[in-house]
Write a protein that holds these residues in place. Structure first.
Motif, PDB file in Angstrom:
ATOM      1  N   MET A  69      -1.738  -4.594  -8.609  1.00  0.00           N
ATOM      2  CA  MET A  69      -0.523  -4.892  -7.844  1.00  0.00           C
ATOM      3  C   MET A  69      -0.530  -6.336  -7.335  1.00  0.00           C
ATOM      4  SD  MET A  69      -0.165  -1.499  -5.436  1.00  0.00           S
ATOM      5  CE  MET A  69       0.027   0.137  -6.101  1.00  0.00           C
ATOM      6  N   SER A  70       0.658  -6.856  -7.079  1.00  0.00           N
ATOM      7  CA  SER A  70       0.773  -8.159  -6.431  1.00  0.00           C
ATOM      8  C   SER A  70       0.427  -8.017  -4.948  1.00  0.00           C
ATOM      9  CB  SER A  70       2.197  -8.698  -6.572  1.00  0.00           C
ATOM     10  OG  SER A  70       3.099  -7.886  -5.817  1.00  0.00           O
ATOM     11  N   ASP A  71       0.270  -9.137  -4.254  1.00  0.00           N
ATOM     12  CA  ASP A  71      -0.019  -9.095  -2.821  1.00  0.00           C
ATOM     13  C   ASP A  71       1.045  -8.306  -2.067  1.00  0.00           C
ATOM     14  OD1 ASP A  71      -2.281 -10.591  -3.175  1.00  0.00           O
ATOM     15  OD2 ASP A  71      -1.433 -12.470  -2.470  1.00  0.00           O
ATOM     16  N   ALA A  72       2.315  -8.574  -2.369  1.00  0.00           N
ATOM     17  CA  ALA A  72       3.419  -7.896  -1.675  1.00  0.00           C
ATOM     18  C   ALA A  72       3.431  -6.405  -1.985  1.00  0.00           C
ATOM     19  CB  ALA A  72       4.750  -8.533  -2.067  1.00  0.00           C
ATOM     20  N   GLU A  73       3.168  -6.061  -3.235  1.00  0.00           N
ATOM     21  CA  GLU A  73       3.143  -4.646  -3.621  1.00  0.00           C
ATOM     22  C   GLU A  73       2.006  -3.910  -2.922  1.00  0.00           C
ATOM     23  OE1 GLU A  73       4.977  -4.904  -8.178  1.00  0.00           O
ATOM     24  OE2 GLU A  73       2.829  -5.178  -7.823  1.00  0.00           O
ATOM     25  N   ARG A  74       0.850  -4.546  -2.839  1.00  0.00           N
ATOM     26  CA  ARG A  74      -0.281  -3.909  -2.163  1.00  0.00           C
ATOM     27  C   ARG A  74       0.006  -3.730  -0.679  1.00  0.00           C
ATOM     28  NH1 ARG A  74      -3.227  -7.812  -4.832  1.00  0.00           N
ATOM     29  NH2 ARG A  74      -3.989  -8.707  -2.859  1.00  0.00           N
ATOM     30  N   ARG A  75       0.635  -4.712  -0.066  1.00  0.00           N
ATOM     31  CA  ARG A  75       0.961  -4.625   1.367  1.00  0.00           C
ATOM     32  C   ARG A  75       1.912  -3.462   1.628  1.00  0.00           C
ATOM     33  NH1 ARG A  75       3.174  -9.223   1.787  1.00  0.00           N
ATOM     34  NH2 ARG A  75       1.177 -10.310   1.847  1.00  0.00           N
ATOM     35  N   THR A  76       2.952  -3.355   0.822  1.00  0.00           N
ATOM     36  CA  THR A  76       3.910  -2.264   0.984  1.00  0.00           C
ATOM     37  C   THR A  76       3.258  -0.915   0.722  1.00  0.00           C
ATOM     38  OG1 THR A  76       5.805  -3.663   0.384  1.00  0.00           O
ATOM     39  CG2 THR A  76       6.077  -1.281   0.124  1.00  0.00           C
ATOM     40  N   PHE A  77       2.432  -0.847  -0.320  1.00  0.00           N
ATOM     41  CA  PHE A  77       1.746   0.400  -0.655  1.00  0.00           C
ATOM     42  C   PHE A  77       0.826   0.824   0.480  1.00  0.00           C
ATOM     43  CE2 PHE A  77      -1.623   2.849  -2.861  1.00  0.00           C
ATOM     44  CZ  PHE A  77      -0.823   3.817  -3.454  1.00  0.00           C
ATOM     45  N   ARG A  78       0.141  -0.145   1.057  1.00  0.00           N
ATOM     46  CA  ARG A  78      -0.779   0.152   2.161  1.00  0.00           C
ATOM     47  C   ARG A  78      -0.014   0.653   3.379  1.00  0.00           C
ATOM     48  NH1 ARG A  78      -3.403  -4.101   1.668  1.00  0.00           N
ATOM     49  NH2 ARG A  78      -2.323  -5.489   3.090  1.00  0.00           N
ATOM     50  N   LEU A  79       1.061  -0.011   3.742  1.00  0.00           N
ATOM     51  CA  LEU A  79       1.824   0.359   4.930  1.00  0.00           C
ATOM     52  C   LEU A  79       2.496   1.720   4.801  1.00  0.00           C
ATOM     53  CD1 LEU A  79       3.463  -3.064   5.860  1.00  0.00           C
ATOM     54  CD2 LEU A  79       1.825  -1.786   7.235  1.00  0.00           C
ATOM     55  N   ASN A  96       3.038  -5.758  23.923  1.00  0.00           N
ATOM     56  CA  ASN A  96       2.525  -4.639  24.699  1.00  0.00           C
ATOM     57  C   ASN A  96       2.060  -3.524  23.763  1.00  0.00           C
ATOM     58  OD1 ASN A  96       4.807  -3.132  23.954  1.00  0.00           O
ATOM     59  ND2 ASN A  96       5.893  -3.570  25.859  1.00  0.00           N
ATOM     60  N   VAL A  97       1.492  -2.489  24.329  1.00  0.00           N
ATOM     61  CA  VAL A  97       0.925  -1.405  23.527  1.00  0.00           C
ATOM     62  C   VAL A  97       1.984  -0.746  22.646  1.00  0.00           C
ATOM     63  CG1 VAL A  97      -0.100   0.908  23.665  1.00  0.00           C
ATOM     64  CG2 VAL A  97      -1.016  -0.959  25.069  1.00  0.00           C
ATOM     65  N   MET A  98       3.147  -0.469  23.196  1.00  0.00           N
ATOM     66  CA  MET A  98       4.221   0.144  22.414  1.00  0.00           C
ATOM     67  C   MET A  98       4.548  -0.683  21.179  1.00  0.00           C
ATOM     68  SD  MET A  98       6.601   2.469  21.847  1.00  0.00           S
ATOM     69  CE  MET A  98       6.982   3.432  23.320  1.00  0.00           C
ATOM     70  N   ASP A  99       4.719  -1.985  21.361  1.00  0.00           N
ATOM     71  CA  ASP A  99       5.092  -2.845  20.233  1.00  0.00           C
ATOM     72  C   ASP A  99       3.937  -3.034  19.255  1.00  0.00           C
ATOM     73  OD1 ASP A  99       7.737  -3.184  20.966  1.00  0.00           O
ATOM     74  OD2 ASP A  99       7.298  -4.883  22.266  1.00  0.00           O
ATOM     75  N   ASN A 100       2.699  -2.984  19.734  1.00  0.00           N
ATOM     76  CA  ASN A 100       1.561  -3.029  18.820  1.00  0.00           C
ATOM     77  C   ASN A 100       1.529  -1.788  17.940  1.00  0.00           C
ATOM     78  OD1 ASN A 100      -0.703  -5.180  18.774  1.00  0.00           O
ATOM     79  ND2 ASN A 100      -0.119  -5.123  20.940  1.00  0.00           N
ATOM     80  N   ILE A 101       1.817  -0.640  18.525  1.00  0.00           N
ATOM     81  CA  ILE A 101       1.828   0.603  17.753  1.00  0.00           C
ATOM     82  C   ILE A 101       2.965   0.595  16.734  1.00  0.00           C
ATOM     83  CG2 ILE A 101       2.165   3.105  17.913  1.00  0.00           C
ATOM     84  CD1 ILE A 101       0.786   2.940  20.685  1.00  0.00           C
ATOM     85  N   LEU A 102       4.092   0.031  17.104  1.00  0.00           N
ATOM     86  CA  LEU A 102       5.257  -0.015  16.223  1.00  0.00           C
ATOM     87  C   LEU A 102       5.195  -1.142  15.193  1.00  0.00           C
ATOM     88  CD1 LEU A 102       8.125   0.612  18.810  1.00  0.00           C
ATOM     89  CD2 LEU A 102       7.407   2.175  16.987  1.00  0.00           C
ATOM     90  N   LEU A 103       4.167  -1.958  15.245  1.00  0.00           N
ATOM     91  CA  LEU A 103       4.093  -3.162  14.404  1.00  0.00           C
ATOM     92  C   LEU A 103       4.314  -2.898  12.910  1.00  0.00           C
ATOM     93  CD1 LEU A 103       3.637  -6.203  14.593  1.00  0.00           C
ATOM     94  CD2 LEU A 103       1.199  -5.782  14.205  1.00  0.00           C
ATOM     95  N   PRO A 104       3.745  -1.830  12.317  1.00  0.00           N
ATOM     96  CA  PRO A 104       3.992  -1.613  10.880  1.00  0.00           C
ATOM     97  C   PRO A 104       5.471  -1.518  10.535  1.00  0.00           C
ATOM     98  CG  PRO A 104       2.208  -0.217  11.632  1.00  0.00           C
ATOM     99  CD  PRO A 104       2.805  -0.831  12.868  1.00  0.00           C
ATOM    100  N   TYR A 105       6.282  -1.036  11.460  1.00  0.00           N
ATOM    101  CA  TYR A 105       7.709  -0.896  11.212  1.00  0.00           C
ATOM    102  C   TYR A 105       8.454  -2.227  11.382  1.00  0.00           C
ATOM    103  CZ  TYR A 105       7.157   4.154  11.130  1.00  0.00           C
ATOM    104  OH  TYR A 105       6.774   5.433  10.788  1.00  0.00           O
ATOM    105  N   ARG A 106       7.817  -3.175  12.021  1.00  0.00           N
ATOM    106  CA  ARG A 106       8.471  -4.464  12.256  1.00  0.00           C
ATOM    107  C   ARG A 106       8.129  -5.497  11.193  1.00  0.00           C
ATOM    108  NH1 ARG A 106      10.829  -4.067  17.157  1.00  0.00           N
ATOM    109  NH2 ARG A 106       9.874  -2.756  18.772  1.00  0.00           N
ATOM    110  N   ILE A 107       7.073  -5.245  10.428  1.00  0.00           N
ATOM    111  CA  ILE A 107       6.632  -6.242   9.456  1.00  0.00           C
ATOM    112  C   ILE A 107       6.964  -5.845   8.024  1.00  0.00           C
ATOM    113  CG2 ILE A 107       4.796  -7.070  10.966  1.00  0.00           C
ATOM    114  CD1 ILE A 107       2.799  -5.468   9.339  1.00  0.00           C
ATOM    115  N   ASN A 108       7.576  -4.702   7.825  1.00  0.00           N
ATOM    116  CA  ASN A 108       7.948  -4.288   6.481  1.00  0.00           C
ATOM    117  C   ASN A 108       9.255  -3.499   6.517  1.00  0.00           C
ATOM    118  OD1 ASN A 108       7.971  -2.658   3.905  1.00  0.00           O
ATOM    119  ND2 ASN A 108       6.089  -3.804   3.579  1.00  0.00           N
ATOM    120  N   LYS A 109      10.219  -3.916   5.717  1.00  0.00           N
ATOM    121  CA  LYS A 109      11.542  -3.295   5.738  1.00  0.00           C
ATOM    122  C   LYS A 109      11.558  -1.904   5.107  1.00  0.00           C
ATOM    123  CE  LYS A 109      14.017  -7.706   5.705  1.00  0.00           C
ATOM    124  NZ  LYS A 109      14.987  -8.561   4.984  1.00  0.00           N
TER     125      LYS A 109
END
Length: 220
Positions: A69-79, A96-109
């Motif tokens: 996989m490409s870098d982007a494909e691996r990142r999406t697959f991992r998330l 804050n803790v809430m936003d750290n927990i939600l981070l996977p949803y903020r960095i990938n569409k």
């Protein structure tokens, strides 16, 4: 299903070498990875997740050849497929803790950040006894609390694979048992795969399989 075959990996400008002939992890199983420091246990998790790519060999997860996989494909697959509990937590100090927990949803569409998701965060945080810490920043948490935040984030996406690097390393005995119960229950309910690096041999009875990297390293 996770499968690694004919793996050869090394870090640039380092004498470290990891050689794996065959290693697999099946859905619904809990595997502990043990062995001395520096033998490649964390590297194994990084290879499974696609953070690292082997110089030779194949890494296949859910029928997908991760190493191709490409870098982007691996990142999406991992998330979208994996929850990773990093040994150093990977928390962002300015969130804050809430936003750290939600981070996977903020960095990938691919992951949809819906309103109901915050209720899910609260449910998991309550199981981990950090529901009253959601508005705090990581700098105001103990090491054990930071570790539980990292575990909460790993479970939030309902992953089919959990990769955990010393998930109980900073926890007191009571929280340690609670964390493992939560992870084991998750595997059972979701038919997920757990691969956990640990130095805590008191926990090994709860796992289905134990992989000893000292034996792998010796035979490599």
């Amino acid at each position: 299903m996770i499968s690694l075959s004919n793996i050869s990996f090394h870090y640039p400008q380092s004498n470290f070498r990891l050689q794996l002939d065959e290693l697999s992890f099946h859905s619904g199983t809990k595997t502990a990875v043990v062995g001395p420091s520096g033998f490649g246990k964390t590297t194994l998790l990084h290879l499974i997740s696609g953070i690292y790519i082997p110089q030779n060999g194949e890494v296949e997860v859910h029928g997908k050849k991760v190493h191709l996989m490409s870098d982007a494909e691996r990142r999406t697959f991992r998330l979208t497929n994996m929850g990773f509990v990093f040994q150093d937590f990977k928390l962002l100090e300015y969130l804050n803790v809430m936003d750290n927990i939600l981070l996977p949803y903020r960095i990938n569409k691919v992951l949809k950040l819906e309103k109901a998701l915050k209720n899910h965060v609260f449910e998991i945080a309550s199981m981990l006894s950090i529901e009253d810490k959601l508005a705090r920043n990581p700098g105001n948490l103990s090491q054990g609390e930071r570790q539980r935040v990292a575990i909460c984030r790993a479970l939030l996406t309902n992953p089919s694979i959990i990769l955990a690097d010393e998930p109980t390393g900073n926890l007191d005995p009571e929280n340690k048992q609670n964390i493992m119960r939560i992870l084991f229950d998750y595997v059972s309910k979701k038919d997920a795969t757990l691969v956990a690096v640990t130095h805590d041999h008191e926990l090994l009875d709860g796992f289905d399989h134990v992989v000893d990297f000292k034996e792998i390293y010796t035979s490599a």
